[in-house]
Design an enzyme around this catalytic site. Structure first.
Site: not given
Ligand code: NDP
Ligand code: HSE
Length: 437
Positions: A132, A205, A302
């Site tokens: 969140v 959230k 981020g």
């Molecule tokens: P990304 O897509 O950048 O990263 C996810 C990663 O997990 C990728 O590297 C992906 O691989 C890998 N992955 C997916 N499925 C599998 C699997 N079955 N086995 C192994 N690896 C796997 O996502 P984010 O880092 O942006 O987000 C991650 C989490 O954090 C999500 O739940 C998102 O909602 C949450 N979040 C994100 C924020 C943000 O600012 N980005 C902020 C707050 C929360 P591949 O690249 O090959 O698909």
């Molecule tokens: N996609 C989400 C956002 C990431 O833009 O707020 C952070 O939870």
């Protein structure tokens, strides 16, 4: 003392940020946690990312279950996102007696009740601060800092991508699609960006915030959800002329008749602090009966801002490893057997003020017709702006601000206005929130 060994799932935006922060701040983190926290096993689909991140002395795998089944791993950090396999992987980690840290709001909002019950049964923690408002420690604030209060309402800008899009549209007159593409490049957006622009991510959230604020179960399916994809540049300009900013808000509010759970765009008076929260920043206003209004502000998305919350959860887990599971902070703030099932108000019963934009024929009597439809339903008008007609254009924008009225009455009024022969197209409606303390 032996280091705590972490299994990390996912090396994307947040996974990469977590590796960087854990490594750069390892000394400070160990001084806070009382033990070193070291990555011991990492699962990623693209293992080249491990080289880019300089991951050495760490076991690498493409199989997330290899990490959850690894007896050497004490805590699993899930940063893959999505519902499956994340749900099954987390349940497996819990079954194996491992604590879990996750940033996965979609999973917590939809399957949190099941996940927390499993964790409770096993005496392990599932920490989700990063789920969140990115880097803002708002779960900590609601669950611990405000635990002496009866929380009355929560209203927040809780999607960084959406706020970035609205800010860029207003400040730089950029187009929606162009800004969304930039948010994706910067790693702010969800894997499916419709979750950001259609309000689903904010609803996830809000579900979590409402549960922790009011002691109610997680109930994502009851959140009224509207996104920003229908916001036009002209609405942003009209709002500005009237002294408002358009923001996408998540609102959870106790009323005498039940709880409001809703996410939608809203006009907010520009003099409110929250109306000036721009770009990827988030802000959450929480009103407690004792403390009054409090405001939490920071980066909502981020790599490193989110990693900040993930690592803080890891430190929390490490600090409580030896504590009695019965005496830890409950997952959803309230003791699991003390949750209440407050009624969630259907959107038709929610009362707000409204901004309406109509395309009206440029002739006498039109405003009187519209005013009489509103007046018949007890809807009073706060302001009216009629734009100058352009040469050879028959219909002109007519902007109205109304006082508070129920959504049901407003729906009826809008239907009647749209039936008028002097009005063309559909009426654009955006709710207005004054957010008075
Ligand atoms: P990304 O897509 O950048 O990263 C996810 C990663 O997990 C990728 O590297 C992906 O691989 C890998 N992955 C997916 N499925 C599998 C699997 N079955 N086995 C192994 N690896 C796997 O996502 P984010 O880092 O942006 O987000 C991650 C989490 O954090 C999500 O739940 C998102 O909602 C949450 N979040 C994100 C924020 C943000 O600012 N980005 C902020 C707050 C929360 P591949 O690249 O090959 O698909
Ligand atoms: N996609 C989400 C956002 C990431 O833009 O707020 C952070 O939870």
């Amino acid at each position: 003392m032996k280091p705590v060994r972490v299994g990390l799932l996912g090396l994307g935006t947040v996974g990469g940020g977590t590796v960087t922060v854990l490594s750069r701040n390892s000394e400070e983190i160990a001084r806070r946690a009382g033990r070193r926290i070291m990555l011991s096993h990492v699962a990623a689909r693209n293992l080249e990312r491990a080289d880019e991140l300089n991951l050495t002395n760490v076991r690498l795998t493409e199989d997330a279950f290899a990490v959850t089944n690894d007896p050497e791993v004490d805590v699993v950090v899930e940063l893959m996102g999505g519902y499956e396999p994340a749900r099954t992987v987390i349940l497996k980690a819990i079954e194996n007696g491992k604590h879990v840290v996750t940033a996965n709001k979609a999973l917590i909002a939809l399957h949190g009740n099941e996940v927390f019950a499993a964790a409770q049964g096993k005496g392990v923690m599932v920490a989700f601060e990063a789920a969140v408002a990115g880097g803002i420690p708002v779960i900590k604030a609601v669950r611990e800092g405000l635990s002496g209060n009866r929380i009355e309402w929560v209203a927040g800008i809780i999607n960084g991508t959406g706020n970035f899009i609205l800010s860029e549209m207003r400040e730089k007159r950029r187009g929606f699609a162009d800004v969304l593409a930039e948010a994706q490049r910067l790693g702010y957006a969800e894997a499916d960006p419709t979750f950001d622009v259609e309000g689903v991510d904010a609803a996830h959230k809000l579900t979590i915030l409402a549960a922790t604020a009011f002691g109610i179960p997680l109930q994502f399916e009851r959140v009224y959800t509207e996104g920003i994809s229908q916001i036009a540049e002209e609405d942003i300009s009209h709002a500005e002329e009237l002294g408002y900013r358009i923001k996408h808000l998540g609102i959870a509010r106790r009323t005498a008749d039940g709880v409001e759970l809703r996410v939608h765009p809203a006009l907010i008076p520009y003099r409110r602090l929250i109306a000036n929260v721009d770009g990827v920043m988030n802000a959450v206003l929480i009103k407690g009966d004792a403390v009054g209004p409090t405001l939490y502000y920071g980066a909502g998305a981020g790599a490193e801002p989110t990693a900040s919350a993930v690592v803080a959860d890891l430190v929390d887990v490490v600090r409580t490893l030896t504590s009695d599971p019965e005496n830890r902070v409950p997952h959803l703030a309230f003791q699991p057997d003390a949750l209440t099932d407050l009624r969630v108000l259907p959107m038709e019963e929610v009362k707000t003020a409204y901004y309406l934009r109509l395309q009206a024929a440029d002739r006498p009597g039109v405003l009187a017709d519209v005013a009489s439809i509103l007046g018949d339903r007890g809807i009073s008008i706060e302001a009216v702006v009629q734009k100058e007609p352009l040469p050879d254009v028959q219909f002109v924008p007519l902007i109205l601000l109304t006082h508070r009225v129920s959504e049901r009455q407003m729906n009826e009024a809008i239907a009647r206005i749209e039936d008028l022969e002097s009005i063309t197209g559909s009426v654009k409606r955006i709710r207005v929130e004054h957010l008075n303390a």
